[in-house]
Design a protein around this motif. Structure first.
Motif, PDB file in Angstrom:
ATOM      1  N   SER A  84      -7.318  -2.339  29.938  1.00 59.84           N
ATOM      2  CA  SER A  84      -5.993  -2.797  29.318  1.00 59.84           C
ATOM      3  C   SER A  84      -5.776  -4.142  29.937  1.00 59.84           C
ATOM      4  O   SER A  84      -6.365  -4.254  30.998  1.00 59.84           O
ATOM      5  CB  SER A  84      -4.940  -1.654  29.378  1.00 59.84           C
ATOM      6  N   GLY A  85      -4.424  -4.774  29.735  1.00 63.80           N
ATOM      7  CA  GLY A  85      -4.035  -5.765  30.338  1.00 63.80           C
ATOM      8  C   GLY A  85      -3.306  -5.304  31.586  1.00 63.80           C
ATOM      9  O   GLY A  85      -3.021  -6.523  32.417  1.00 63.80           O
ATOM     10  N   LYS A  86      -3.091  -4.156  31.639  1.00 60.81           N
ATOM     11  CA  LYS A  86      -2.327  -3.934  33.204  1.00 60.81           C
ATOM     12  C   LYS A  86      -3.140  -3.849  34.416  1.00 60.81           C
ATOM     13  O   LYS A  86      -2.550  -3.816  35.551  1.00 60.81           O
ATOM     14  CB  LYS A  86      -1.557  -2.441  32.960  1.00 60.81           C
TER      15      LYS A  86
END
Length: 254
Positions: A84-86
């Motif tokens: 994910s982008g986190k």
């Protein structure tokens, strides 16, 4: 006694006993027709042997190389990582990782401060009892009194104190029960005394009447024994009557 001599006889010892009946014939064993067909259709396979008479050697070129041996099986998992982008970016291989700075501690200063605060150790008392300088500790050697200077010297142990308390408690219970128990003696009333006296006199009259009815002649042992027994009972009743008449207060034990 006569003797009979037999000269001519046709008796055969093997014909005396009857022969056993012949065994019945066995039924033929069941054989499947399908099994015969399968055996005919079966293709003959190569027969296995015990192996080669001489084990053939491998050529020198086929030596065991690195990575060709039997390794550990690799466990396969169905886990899938979804990015994910986190998440932070993956650091590069050549990127330098910053290490946490450690606080420098000056152990010399700490040791000096600790040595200043510490109290000097008191030397352990020792004793030299030989000319060769044999040293032994005074504590536990018996040279100085130690046991008599203890705090619990001369005092009763705790388990004896508990035991004495328990015994004293039981003795107090027994003493209290003896002091407050009811007396076993009971004074009978005047009416009961008079009834008892009347019953004794009635028994005496009945026994005296039976005694007077005895025969005058006592020529047998049973007669003598019966007479003496009745005389003893009469004397005992007379004593009991005289005792009750002479004593107005009578106590009985329950």
């Amino acid at each position: 006694m006569s003797i009979v001599e037999i000269i001519n006889h046709d008796e055969v010892i093997y014909k005396i006993l009857d022969k056993p009946p012949p065994e019945p014939p066995k039924t033929p064993r069941y054989e499947s027709q399908l099994e015969k067909q399968l055996k005919e259709l079966k293709i003959p396979k190569l027969r296995k042997t015990f192996g080669y008479a001489e084990t053939p050697l491998k050529p020198p070129k086929n030596f065991l190389k690195q990575g060709d041996g039997v390794g550990h099986p690799i466990k396969k998992s169905d886990h899938k990582c979804y990015v994910s982008g986190k998440l932070p970016p993956v650091p590069k291989h050549n990127a330098s990782v910053k290490k946490a700075e450690k606080h420098k501690i000056n152990f010399r200063v700490l040791n000096i401060k600790k040595a200043i605060k510490e109290k000097p150790k008191t030397p352990e008392p020792r004793l030299v009892d030989t000319r060769d300088g044999h040293v032994k500790k005074i504590k536990g050697s018996g040279e100085i009194p130690e046991y008599c200077l203890r705090k619990d010297f001369g005092q009763m142990p705790a388990y004896l104190v508990k035991r004495n308390k328990r015994i004293q408690k039981e003795l107090d219970k027994i003493k209290y029960a003896e002091e407050h128990k009811e007396s076993l003696c009971k004074l009978i009333s005047e009416q009961e005394r008079q009834e008892l006296l009347n019953d004794l006199k009635c028994n005496w009259q009945l026994l005296q009447k039976a005694f007077l009815q005895l025969p005058m002649l006592t020529d047998t042992i049973p007669k003598i024994l019966r007479k003496t027994k009745m005389e003893q009972e009469l004397r005992q009743l007379e004593k009991d009557i005289a005792l009750i008449e002479s004593n107005p207060y009578i106590y009985i034990y329950e």
